[in-house]
Design an enzyme around this catalytic site. Sequence first.
Site, PDB file in Angstrom:
ATOM      1  N   SER A  48      47.167  46.645  33.682  1.00 16.95           N
ATOM      2  CA  SER A  48      46.248  45.720  33.016  1.00 16.95           C
ATOM      3  C   SER A  48      44.883  46.352  32.741  1.00 16.95           C
ATOM      4  O   SER A  48      44.035  45.724  32.099  1.00 16.95           O
ATOM      5  CB  SER A  48      46.052  44.466  33.878  1.00 16.95           C
ATOM      6  OG  SER A  48      45.447  44.799  35.113  1.00 16.95           O
ATOM      7  N   ARG A 104      43.296  44.709  46.990  1.00 15.97           N
ATOM      8  CA  ARG A 104      42.475  45.913  47.163  1.00 15.97           C
ATOM      9  C   ARG A 104      42.908  46.628  48.438  1.00 15.97           C
ATOM     10  O   ARG A 104      42.892  46.037  49.520  1.00 15.97           O
ATOM     11  CB  ARG A 104      40.991  45.543  47.213  1.00 15.97           C
ATOM     12  CG  ARG A 104      40.063  46.707  47.445  1.00 15.97           C
ATOM     13  CD  ARG A 104      38.619  46.330  47.169  1.00 15.97           C
ATOM     14  NE  ARG A 104      38.403  46.052  45.749  1.00 15.97           N
ATOM     15  CZ  ARG A 104      37.200  45.812  45.211  1.00 15.97           C
ATOM     16  NH1 ARG A 104      36.122  45.797  45.971  1.00 15.97           N
ATOM     17  NH2 ARG A 104      37.098  45.576  43.915  1.00 15.97           N
ATOM     18  N   ASP A 134      44.568  46.319  42.157  1.00 10.15           N
ATOM     19  CA  ASP A 134      43.119  46.455  42.277  1.00 10.15           C
ATOM     20  C   ASP A 134      42.874  47.882  42.765  1.00 10.15           C
ATOM     21  O   ASP A 134      43.789  48.713  42.733  1.00 10.15           O
ATOM     22  CB  ASP A 134      42.538  45.406  43.234  1.00 10.15           C
ATOM     23  CG  ASP A 134      41.038  45.210  43.042  1.00 10.15           C
ATOM     24  OD1 ASP A 134      40.272  46.061  43.529  1.00 10.15           O
ATOM     25  OD2 ASP A 134      40.624  44.228  42.412  1.00 10.15           O
ATOM     26  N   THR A 156      41.484  44.962  30.658  1.00 10.51           N
ATOM     27  CA  THR A 156      40.189  44.752  31.304  1.00 10.51           C
ATOM     28  C   THR A 156      39.106  45.485  30.524  1.00 10.51           C
ATOM     29  O   THR A 156      38.031  44.934  30.250  1.00 10.51           O
ATOM     30  CB  THR A 156      40.221  45.259  32.748  1.00 10.51           C
ATOM     31  OG1 THR A 156      41.234  44.572  33.482  1.00 10.51           O
ATOM     32  CG2 THR A 156      38.877  45.028  33.437  1.00 10.51           C
ATOM     33  N   ALA A 182      32.954  51.018  38.726  1.00 10.01           N
ATOM     34  CA  ALA A 182      33.520  51.495  39.989  1.00 10.01           C
ATOM     35  C   ALA A 182      33.466  50.336  40.986  1.00 10.01           C
ATOM     36  O   ALA A 182      33.695  49.193  40.619  1.00 10.01           O
ATOM     37  CB  ALA A 182      32.752  52.714  40.476  1.00 10.01           C
ATOM     38  N   ALA A 194      33.096  46.343  37.098  1.00 13.26           N
ATOM     39  CA  ALA A 194      33.046  46.279  38.566  1.00 13.26           C
ATOM     40  C   ALA A 194      32.839  44.851  39.027  1.00 13.26           C
ATOM     41  O   ALA A 194      32.066  44.088  38.422  1.00 13.26           O
ATOM     42  CB  ALA A 194      31.930  47.166  39.091  1.00 13.26           C
ATOM     43  N   ASN A 195      33.516  44.471  40.103  1.00  8.83           N
ATOM     44  CA  ASN A 195      33.339  43.151  40.687  1.00  8.83           C
ATOM     45  C   ASN A 195      32.124  43.144  41.606  1.00  8.83           C
ATOM     46  O   ASN A 195      31.781  44.152  42.217  1.00  8.83           O
ATOM     47  CB  ASN A 195      34.579  42.754  41.492  1.00  8.83           C
ATOM     48  CG  ASN A 195      35.793  42.529  40.609  1.00  8.83           C
ATOM     49  OD1 ASN A 195      35.706  41.874  39.581  1.00  8.83           O
ATOM     50  ND2 ASN A 195      36.918  43.090  41.006  1.00  8.83           N
ATOM     51  N   LYS A 250      42.245  36.414  46.221  1.00  2.88           N
ATOM     52  CA  LYS A 250      42.154  37.865  46.332  1.00  2.88           C
ATOM     53  C   LYS A 250      42.799  38.277  47.643  1.00  2.88           C
ATOM     54  O   LYS A 250      42.951  37.464  48.560  1.00  2.88           O
ATOM     55  CB  LYS A 250      40.686  38.312  46.318  1.00  2.88           C
ATOM     56  CG  LYS A 250      40.479  39.752  45.869  1.00  2.88           C
ATOM     57  CD  LYS A 250      40.620  39.924  44.361  1.00  2.88           C
ATOM     58  CE  LYS A 250      40.337  41.352  43.932  1.00  2.88           C
ATOM     59  NZ  LYS A 250      40.403  41.521  42.480  1.00  2.88           N
TER      60      LYS A 250
END
Length: 344
Positions: free
Chosen positions: A139, A37, A108, A143, A225, A247-248, A73
Amino acid sequence: MTDRHEQVTSFQDVETGLRAIVAIHDSTLGPGFGGTRFHPYAGAAAALADVLRLSRGMTLKTAMADLPCGGAKAVIIGDPRTLRSEPLLESYGRFVQSLGGRYVTAGDVGVSAEDLDVIGRTTEFVVGRTVAAGGYGDSGPMTALGVLHAIRAAAATRWGSADLTGCAVGVEGLGKVGFELARLLLAAGAKVTAAEISTPARELPGVVLTDRVLDAPVDVYAPCALGATLTADSVPRIRASIVCGAANNQLATADVERLLADRDVIWVPDFVASAGGVTMGSYEFRRLPVEDVPARVARIFDTTAEVLALSRDRGLLPGAAAESIARARINRRRTAEPDQDRWM
């Protein structure tokens, strides 16, 4: 699986302005997979908090998708609009390479497939590159496909049918995942309302654009988002019966899930619904046929149904039900034969 991270490494390159952190949470199932990210965090502490939360979520995500990957991550601190450069991305690739394969990066927020091509010049541990560069491409569509299957499974649980014809869905965020999800929902017969919170929304015929969808009169709220939109203040305003998106870290705090349950809102844990991208990444890394990815991603329907059934039967919140399944898979792997084939 534990809540303690195996390795957290920071890196700084003064010449390019790169400041990055990689967090490897759990590698029981395999090397740590997780996107990078690129975001203008308020400071190093905020970046560290984000990467720790996101990497733990990746452990749960890879376990729920039953992939031979662990959870990790990375974050790059800074505004990609002004800081991004090929030298910076190449320097970041060298950082990833220095970890010796314990971490495999991907895209990301703020990192595109084209960026991954540049990162791939200096590391072999990268997935999500363009087809021209030897990768499997963006990807995002996979997703989105996984989220669609999760929504269908949640609909079957709530209304007795996975048919989304006429179902009103509010998609928050029309980035590469949200835009594709909206397209898939339209094809499935759903009525789609969407809001783009960061940039002007791309038009998609059939989608009604609005300022926000969290409290819109929809059946399904799909946050796609940035995370933490589900808060103690926002949950009472939600009019949807299902919350399921890409969204994570959608829950601002853990207690918010109980607030959703108290309002009889089904929440599909994001680490269950959004596993399509890491599934594609794992196939790319192992050089398995890209044509097989959609069928593998379709398993998210069954996984979601399993989580919601366990939640109902044992009186658990969906997050706890999903975590119990993930932990069981990780614990089984610890006692499995080293050469056990987990891809079949």
